[in-house]
Design a protein around this motif. Structure first.
Motif, PDB file in Angstrom:
ATOM      1  N   HIS A  37      -1.262   6.528   4.961  1.00  0.00           N
ATOM      2  CA  HIS A  37      -2.247   6.117   5.487  1.00  0.00           C
ATOM      3  C   HIS A  37      -2.094   4.828   5.988  1.00  0.00           C
ATOM      4  O   HIS A  37      -1.623   3.475   5.377  1.00  0.00           O
ATOM      5  CB  HIS A  37      -3.707   6.076   5.573  1.00  0.00           C
ATOM      6  CG  HIS A  37      -3.866   6.969   3.824  1.00  0.00           C
ATOM      7  ND1 HIS A  37      -3.554   7.494   2.462  1.00  0.00           N
ATOM      8  CD2 HIS A  37      -4.202   8.240   3.927  1.00  0.00           C
ATOM      9  CE1 HIS A  37      -3.375   8.606   1.869  1.00  0.00           C
ATOM     10  NE2 HIS A  37      -4.233   9.744   3.021  1.00  0.00           N
ATOM     11  N   GLU A  38      -2.948   4.827   7.401  1.00  0.00           N
ATOM     12  CA  GLU A  38      -3.275   3.433   8.640  1.00  0.00           C
ATOM     13  C   GLU A  38      -3.448   2.140   7.243  1.00  0.00           C
ATOM     14  O   GLU A  38      -4.097   2.558   6.300  1.00  0.00           O
ATOM     15  CB  GLU A  38      -3.855   3.942   9.406  1.00  0.00           C
ATOM     16  CG  GLU A  38      -3.796   5.307   9.961  1.00  0.00           C
ATOM     17  CD  GLU A  38      -2.810   4.341  11.509  1.00  0.00           C
ATOM     18  OE1 GLU A  38      -2.358   3.261  11.626  1.00  0.00           O
ATOM     19  OE2 GLU A  38      -1.677   4.748  10.994  1.00  0.00           O
ATOM     20  N   GLU A  39      -3.432   1.104   8.043  1.00  0.00           N
ATOM     21  CA  GLU A  39      -3.572  -0.200   6.993  1.00  0.00           C
ATOM     22  C   GLU A  39      -5.583   0.269   6.587  1.00  0.00           C
ATOM     23  O   GLU A  39      -5.454   0.792   8.540  1.00  0.00           O
ATOM     24  CB  GLU A  39      -3.319  -1.355   7.706  1.00  0.00           C
ATOM     25  CG  GLU A  39      -3.356  -2.889   6.931  1.00  0.00           C
ATOM     26  CD  GLU A  39      -2.638  -3.615   7.267  1.00  0.00           C
ATOM     27  OE1 GLU A  39      -2.517  -3.679   8.441  1.00  0.00           O
ATOM     28  OE2 GLU A  39      -2.768  -4.292   6.048  1.00  0.00           O
ATOM     29  N   GLY A  40      -6.641   0.150   6.223  1.00  0.00           N
ATOM     30  CA  GLY A  40      -7.782   0.131   6.648  1.00  0.00           C
ATOM     31  C   GLY A  40      -8.107   1.536   5.865  1.00  0.00           C
ATOM     32  O   GLY A  40      -9.472   1.510   6.049  1.00  0.00           O
ATOM     33  N   TYR A  41      -7.181   2.593   5.481  1.00  0.00           N
ATOM     34  CA  TYR A  41      -7.621   3.360   5.120  1.00  0.00           C
ATOM     35  C   TYR A  41      -8.740   3.813   4.048  1.00  0.00           C
ATOM     36  O   TYR A  41      -9.229   4.620   3.453  1.00  0.00           O
ATOM     37  CB  TYR A  41      -6.564   4.452   5.340  1.00  0.00           C
ATOM     38  CG  TYR A  41      -6.739   6.399   4.544  1.00  0.00           C
ATOM     39  CD1 TYR A  41      -7.696   6.869   6.088  1.00  0.00           C
ATOM     40  CD2 TYR A  41      -6.748   6.330   3.362  1.00  0.00           C
ATOM     41  CE1 TYR A  41      -7.882   8.556   5.122  1.00  0.00           C
ATOM     42  CE2 TYR A  41      -7.488   7.120   2.632  1.00  0.00           C
ATOM     43  CZ  TYR A  41      -7.609   8.267   4.152  1.00  0.00           C
ATOM     44  OH  TYR A  41      -8.117   9.716   3.119  1.00  0.00           O
ATOM     45  N   TYR A  42      -8.431   2.888   3.536  1.00  0.00           N
ATOM     46  CA  TYR A  42      -8.645   2.724   1.539  1.00  0.00           C
ATOM     47  C   TYR A  42      -9.956   2.307   1.706  1.00  0.00           C
ATOM     48  O   TYR A  42     -11.206   3.073   1.430  1.00  0.00           O
ATOM     49  CB  TYR A  42      -7.805   2.299   0.556  1.00  0.00           C
ATOM     50  CG  TYR A  42      -6.344   3.356   0.371  1.00  0.00           C
ATOM     51  CD1 TYR A  42      -6.495   4.002   0.667  1.00  0.00           C
ATOM     52  CD2 TYR A  42      -5.379   2.745   1.512  1.00  0.00           C
ATOM     53  CE1 TYR A  42      -5.020   4.929   0.068  1.00  0.00           C
ATOM     54  CE2 TYR A  42      -3.987   3.244   1.476  1.00  0.00           C
ATOM     55  CZ  TYR A  42      -4.169   4.768   1.134  1.00  0.00           C
ATOM     56  OH  TYR A  42      -2.615   5.316   1.427  1.00  0.00           O
ATOM     57  N   ASP A  71       7.417   4.757   6.490  1.00  0.00           N
ATOM     58  CA  ASP A  71       6.091   5.801   6.783  1.00  0.00           C
ATOM     59  C   ASP A  71       4.957   5.120   5.924  1.00  0.00           C
ATOM     60  O   ASP A  71       5.381   6.169   4.362  1.00  0.00           O
ATOM     61  CB  ASP A  71       6.386   6.814   6.441  1.00  0.00           C
ATOM     62  CG  ASP A  71       7.761   7.597   7.849  1.00  0.00           C
ATOM     63  OD1 ASP A  71       7.190   6.858   9.500  1.00  0.00           O
ATOM     64  OD2 ASP A  71       8.307   8.389   7.628  1.00  0.00           O
ATOM     65  N   TRP A  72       3.806   5.066   6.332  1.00  0.00           N
ATOM     66  CA  TRP A  72       2.520   4.067   5.601  1.00  0.00           C
ATOM     67  C   TRP A  72       2.101   5.787   5.021  1.00  0.00           C
ATOM     68  O   TRP A  72       2.002   6.502   5.891  1.00  0.00           O
ATOM     69  CB  TRP A  72       1.969   3.096   5.491  1.00  0.00           C
ATOM     70  CG  TRP A  72       2.788   2.340   6.068  1.00  0.00           C
ATOM     71  CD1 TRP A  72       2.487   1.580   7.409  1.00  0.00           C
ATOM     72  CD2 TRP A  72       3.710   1.447   5.374  1.00  0.00           C
ATOM     73  NE1 TRP A  72       3.431   0.640   7.434  1.00  0.00           N
ATOM     74  CE2 TRP A  72       3.420  -0.103   6.112  1.00  0.00           C
ATOM     75  CE3 TRP A  72       3.011   0.942   4.114  1.00  0.00           C
ATOM     76  CZ2 TRP A  72       3.661  -0.985   5.770  1.00  0.00           C
ATOM     77  CZ3 TRP A  72       3.554   0.424   3.047  1.00  0.00           C
ATOM     78  CH2 TRP A  72       4.489  -1.790   3.521  1.00  0.00           C
ATOM     79  N   ARG A  91       0.349  -1.322  -0.385  1.00  0.00           N
ATOM     80  CA  ARG A  91       0.056  -0.034   0.500  1.00  0.00           C
ATOM     81  C   ARG A  91       0.682   1.312  -0.268  1.00  0.00           C
ATOM     82  O   ARG A  91       1.935   1.132   0.077  1.00  0.00           O
ATOM     83  CB  ARG A  91      -0.968  -0.203   1.133  1.00  0.00           C
ATOM     84  CG  ARG A  91      -0.538   0.682   2.293  1.00  0.00           C
ATOM     85  CD  ARG A  91      -1.441   0.443   3.321  1.00  0.00           C
ATOM     86  NE  ARG A  91      -1.569   0.816   4.929  1.00  0.00           N
ATOM     87  CZ  ARG A  91      -0.509   0.157   5.942  1.00  0.00           C
ATOM     88  NH1 ARG A  91      -0.392  -0.823   5.518  1.00  0.00           N
ATOM     89  NH2 ARG A  91       0.049   0.794   7.084  1.00  0.00           N
ATOM     90  N   GLU A 133     -11.907   2.542   4.015  1.00  0.00           N
ATOM     91  CA  GLU A 133     -13.504   2.639   4.883  1.00  0.00           C
ATOM     92  C   GLU A 133     -13.349   3.727   3.825  1.00  0.00           C
ATOM     93  O   GLU A 133     -14.200   4.347   4.319  1.00  0.00           O
ATOM     94  CB  GLU A 133     -12.061   3.069   5.980  1.00  0.00           C
ATOM     95  CG  GLU A 133     -11.907   2.500   6.940  1.00  0.00           C
ATOM     96  CD  GLU A 133     -11.442   2.766   8.155  1.00  0.00           C
ATOM     97  OE1 GLU A 133     -10.412   3.324   8.783  1.00  0.00           O
ATOM     98  OE2 GLU A 133     -10.614   1.150   8.718  1.00  0.00           O
ATOM     99  N   TYR A 143       3.301   3.839   0.329  1.00  0.00           N
ATOM    100  CA  TYR A 143       3.908   4.246   1.281  1.00  0.00           C
ATOM    101  C   TYR A 143       5.208   6.097   0.821  1.00  0.00           C
ATOM    102  O   TYR A 143       5.188   6.104  -0.132  1.00  0.00           O
ATOM    103  CB  TYR A 143       5.234   3.452   1.598  1.00  0.00           C
ATOM    104  CG  TYR A 143       5.764   2.715   0.550  1.00  0.00           C
ATOM    105  CD1 TYR A 143       5.702   1.332  -0.444  1.00  0.00           C
ATOM    106  CD2 TYR A 143       6.868   3.118   0.464  1.00  0.00           C
ATOM    107  CE1 TYR A 143       5.598   0.866  -1.180  1.00  0.00           C
ATOM    108  CE2 TYR A 143       7.744   1.843  -1.302  1.00  0.00           C
ATOM    109  CZ  TYR A 143       7.066   1.181  -1.521  1.00  0.00           C
ATOM    110  OH  TYR A 143       7.668   1.041  -2.362  1.00  0.00           O
TER     111      TYR A 143
END
Ligand SMILES: Cc1cc2nc3c(=O)[nH]c(=O)nc-3n(C[C@H](O)[C@H](O)[C@H](O)COP(=O)(O)OP(=O)(O)OC[C@H]3O[C@@H](n4cnc5c(N)ncnc54)[C@H](O)[C@@H]3O)c2cc1C
Length: 407
Positions: free
Chosen positions: A64-69, A61-62, A41, A71, A43
Motif C-alpha cells: 500500500h501507499e505510504e500513509g495508507y495504514y 512494490d509496496w 512497511r 488513513e 512490501y
C-alpha cells in the motif's frame, strides 16, 4: 461467539497486509493491529529476485501507499516481533513484553529461508534471499566477473542466477536433482530451463550436492561438493527453499500439518476457532484437492489474505482459488496455474519447447490439472478456466484447438 472488536494480524507480509486492508474494506470499525518484525512497511517479495537484483527497481512494490495504514486506522507496528501466543487468554505478547488482547487473530508469518545442515552451513558469508535487506545486501555483490555460486535451482535460485548473469558475473548453480525445477515441472520442461540458463552462460553442477562450506581468510568461500570437487566463490547464495515460520503456532499448540504448515480448514480457520492462518504458512484443506495444499506464492498470499478477512469478521466461506504463480528469467516469462504431479501426470505441449514459447498442460485421468504458459500471454483466462474446472479434454484438443472453446 461475540462480534470481534479487536483483530490482530501477526506478519506484515502480503497476506497480513491484504487481510488488514480487506477487514477495513468490509466496514469493520473495531481495532486492527498489524505486527511485523520487518522494519519496512509491507512490501511484495517478487521484485527482490528480479527488478531489485537486476538494478531496474529502487524498491519493491509496496503493498500500500505510504500513509495508507494510518488513513485506514490500521495500527502498523513495524520492527515488532510477536514472541508468544496464548490462545487460552486470547493474548499475543510482543518483543517488548507487552501483551495484546485479540478477539480474532490472523497468523500470516510467512516463510524463512532454509539453510543447509552441512559443516559451515551457518557461516555469515552465505547469503539467502527473503527480505528487502537481503536483496539490498546481495545486489552490489552481483558484479561483472564475480564468482557467484548459487545453491539450489528452484525458482529463486534460477532468478538469482539470471540476475547475476545480467551483471556479467560468473555463475555456477549447484543442484542435487538432475534438472532445475524438476519437482514442479518434470523432466521435459525442466530441460527447457537447464538449456535457457546454459545459453545465458550459467555453468550447471547438476546431480551433485554440497558437502561443506569453508570461509577463507581472503573473504572467498570454498564450496565442497559431494563428488569431491570444490568451487571457489566470491558470493554464495543459498536458495534451497523456504520453511513455513510456524514457531508461534506450534508453541501455542495449534495443529501443524504433515507438510509443516499450520493446518487450516477450507475457510482458513486453524484448530483454534478464534485463530486463522493465511499465505505461505497455511496448510489448507482446499475443497478441490484430496490433500492439504500449502502454496508459497504471491497470488495465494494476496488472495488468501483478502479472503480470510471475511472469516475474521464471521463470514466464513471456503477458499477455492487455484494455485497460481509467475516467474521471469532473462527474456522468459511464465505463469503456472493449478497443481500437477509431473512424475505421474501426462504432459501435453502446445507450441514449441525449443523456441521457449509454449503452453504445457499436465493431465490426470484425462482432466487438466495444471497449465504453464511460457512467453505466451493470450490465453490466461482460458487456462485458468481449464484448470479451475479440471476440464476433460484430449491431448489433441489441447495441442490444436482454440483454447477458449475448450473451457
Ligand atoms: C525473493 C522472492 C521472490 C519471489 N518471487 C515470486 C514470484 O515471482 N512469483 C510468485 O508467485 N511468488 C514469488 N515469491 C513468493 C511470494 O512472494 C510469497 O509466497 C509471499 O510473499 C508470501 O506472503 P506471506 O505474507 O505469506 O509471507 P511473507 O511475505 O514471508 O511475510 C510474512 C511476514 O511475517 C513476518 N513475521 C514472521 N513472524 C513474525 C512474528 N512472530 N512477529 C511479527 N512478524 C513476523 C515476517 O518478517 C514477514 O515480514 C517470491 C518470494 C521470494 C522470497
Amino acid at each position: 461467539m461475540t462480534d470481534p472488536r479487536q483483530v490482530i494480524i501477526v506478519g506484515s507480509g502480503l497476506a497480513g497486509a491484504s487481510a488488514a486492508a480487506a477487514v477495513r474494506e468490509r466496514g469493520f470499525a473495531g481495532k486492527v493491529t498489524l505486527f511485523g518484525q520487518d522494519r519496512y512497511r509491507p512490501y511484495e517479495l517478487p521484485a527482490l529476485s528480479k527488478g531489485i537484483l537486476l538494478g531496474d527497481a529502487e524498491h519493491p512494490d509496496w503493498v500500500h501507499e505510504e500513509g495508507y495504514y494510518p488513513e485506514h486506522d490500521i495500527e502498523l507496528r513495524t520492527s515488532s516481533r510477536i514472541t508468544q501466543l496464548r490462545p487460552d487468554e486470547q493474548i499475543v505478547v510482543d518483543s517488548d513484553g507487552n501483551a495484546h488482547h485479540y478477539d480474532r487473530l490472523l497468523l500470516a508469518t510467512g516463510s524463512k529461508s532454509r539453510h543447509l545442515s552441512v559443516p559451515g552451513g551457518d557461516a555469515p558469508a552465505l547469503l539467502t534471499l527473503r527480505t528487502l535487506d537481503d536483496a539490498n545486501a546481495l545486489r552490489p555483490k552481483l558484479a561483472a566477473g564475480a564468482r557467484v555460486v548459487v545453491i539450489g535451482a528452484g525458482w529463486i535460485g534460477c532468478e538469482v542466477a539470471a540476475a547475476a548473469r545480467h551483471h556479467d558475473a560468473q555463475v555456477t548453480v549447484v543442484e542435487p536433482a538432475s534438472l532445475p525445477l524438476l519437482r514442479v515441472l518434470g523432466t521435459t520442461v525442466g530441460e527447457v530451463f537447464r538449456d535457457l540458463h546454459a545459453d545465458h552462460g550459467v555453468t550447471w553442477r547438476l546431480g551433485v550436492g554440497v558437502s561443506a562450506f569453508t570461509s577463507q581468510a581472503d573473504g572467498t568461500e570454498v564450496v565442497g561438493l559431494d563428488d569431491g570437487t570444490e568451487l571457489v566463490a566470491d558470493v554464495v547464495v543459498v536458495a534451497v527453499g523456504a520453511a513455513p515460520d510456524v514457531t508461534l503456532a506450534k508453541e501455542a499448540g495449534l495443529s501443524i500439518a504433515p507438510d509443516g504448515g499450520v493446518a487450516v480448514d477450507a475457510a482458513l480457520r486453524t484448530s483454534d476457532p478464534l485463530i486463522y492462518a493465511a499465505g505461505d504458512i497455511a496448510s489448507h484443506a482446499h475443497p478441490r484437492y484430496a490433500h492439504p495444499v500449502r502454496v508459497e506464492h504471491w497470488a495465494n498470499a494476496k488472495d488468501q489474505g483478502t479472503h480470510v478477512a471475511g472469516a475474521l469478521l464471521g463470514d466464513e466461506q471456503p477458499y477455492t482459488a487455484s494455485p497460481y504463480f509467475f516467474s521471469d528469467q532473462y527474456d522468459l516469462g511464465l505463469e503456472y496455474r493449478g497443481l500437477a504431479d509431473p512424475e505421474h501426470d501426462e504432459l501435453v505441449v502446445r507450441g514449441d519447447l525449443a523456441s521457449r514459447e509454449f503452453i504445457a498442460f499436465w493431465l490426470a485421468e484425462g482432466r487438466v490439472r495444471a497449465a504453464l504458459n511460457v512467453n505466451s500471454w493470450d490465453d490466461g483466462d482460458a487456462l485458468g478456466a481449464l484448470v479451475d474446472k479440471a476440464a476433460e479434454v484430449s491431448a489433441e484438443q489441447l495441442r490444436d484447438a482454440d483454447l477458449g472453446t475448450l473451457s
